[in-house]
Design a protein around this motif. Structure first.
Motif, short mmCIF file in Angstrom:
data_model
loop_
_atom_site.label_atom_id
_atom_site.label_comp_id
_atom_site.label_asym_id
_atom_site.label_seq_id
_atom_site.Cartn_x
_atom_site.Cartn_y
_atom_site.Cartn_z
N ASN A 1 -7.66 5.05 3.57
CA ASN A 1 -9.02 4.70 3.20
C ASN A 1 -9.16 3.23 2.83
O ASN A 1 -9.83 2.88 1.88
N VAL A 2 -8.54 2.38 3.61
CA VAL A 2 -8.61 0.95 3.32
C VAL A 2 -10.04 0.45 3.45
O VAL A 2 -10.48 -0.41 2.70
N TRP A 3 -10.82 1.02 4.37
CA TRP A 3 -12.20 0.58 4.54
C TRP A 3 -13.08 1.01 3.38
O TRP A 3 -14.07 0.34 3.07
N ALA A 4 -12.74 2.10 2.73
CA ALA A 4 -13.51 2.50 1.55
C ALA A 4 -13.38 1.46 0.44
O ALA A 4 -14.35 1.17 -0.26
N ASP A 5 -12.20 0.87 0.31
CA ASP A 5 -12.00 -0.18 -0.69
C ASP A 5 -12.63 -1.50 -0.25
O ASP A 5 -13.08 -2.28 -1.08
N ARG A 6 -12.67 -1.75 1.04
CA ARG A 6 -13.22 -3.00 1.56
C ARG A 6 -14.74 -2.99 1.67
O ARG A 6 -15.36 -4.04 1.79
N TYR B 1 -1.77 5.74 3.22
CA TYR B 1 -3.04 5.17 2.75
C TYR B 1 -3.94 4.94 3.94
O TYR B 1 -3.65 4.14 4.80
N ASN C 1 -17.12 -5.41 -0.19
CA ASN C 1 -16.96 -6.79 0.29
C ASN C 1 -17.61 -6.97 1.66
O ASN C 1 -18.20 -8.01 1.93
N LEU D 1 0.84 -1.19 0.00
CA LEU D 1 0.00 0.00 0.00
C LEU D 1 0.88 1.25 0.00
O LEU D 1 1.98 1.24 0.56
#
Length: 81
Positions: A24-29, A22, A32, A18
């Motif tokens: 906004n890992v939850w925005a990508d998750r 970074y 899912n 990453l």
């Protein structure tokens, strides 16, 4: 990447690929996570999957504008009917 950043990522099981800063890992998750909730998983199970607590998942849902797990499940039930 600095040594302390690498050390933090290793100790918290954060992927090394990453970009630095970074956050906004939850925005990508989130897609899912929503799908997992729709299949019947609990917040604790989702947290175990992502190596975090259920509270982290709940706060990410609220931050993304989904309210709580109950609202997400209710929207899935409405869409299936």
């Amino acid at each position: 990447m600095r040594y302390d950043t690498k050390s933090h990522r290793k100790s918290h099981n954060i992927p090394m690929d990453l970009i630095v800063g970074y956050r906004n890992v939850w925005a990508d998750r989130m897609p899912n996570v929503i799908q997992m909730i729709g299949t019947g998983l609990r917040l604790k199970d989702i947290g175990n999957h992502y190596n975090c607590t259920a509270v982290n998942v709940s706060l990410a849902l609220k931050r993304a504008g989904h309210g709580s797990i109950h609202y997400v499940r209710a929207s899935f039930k409405r869409n299936l009917a």
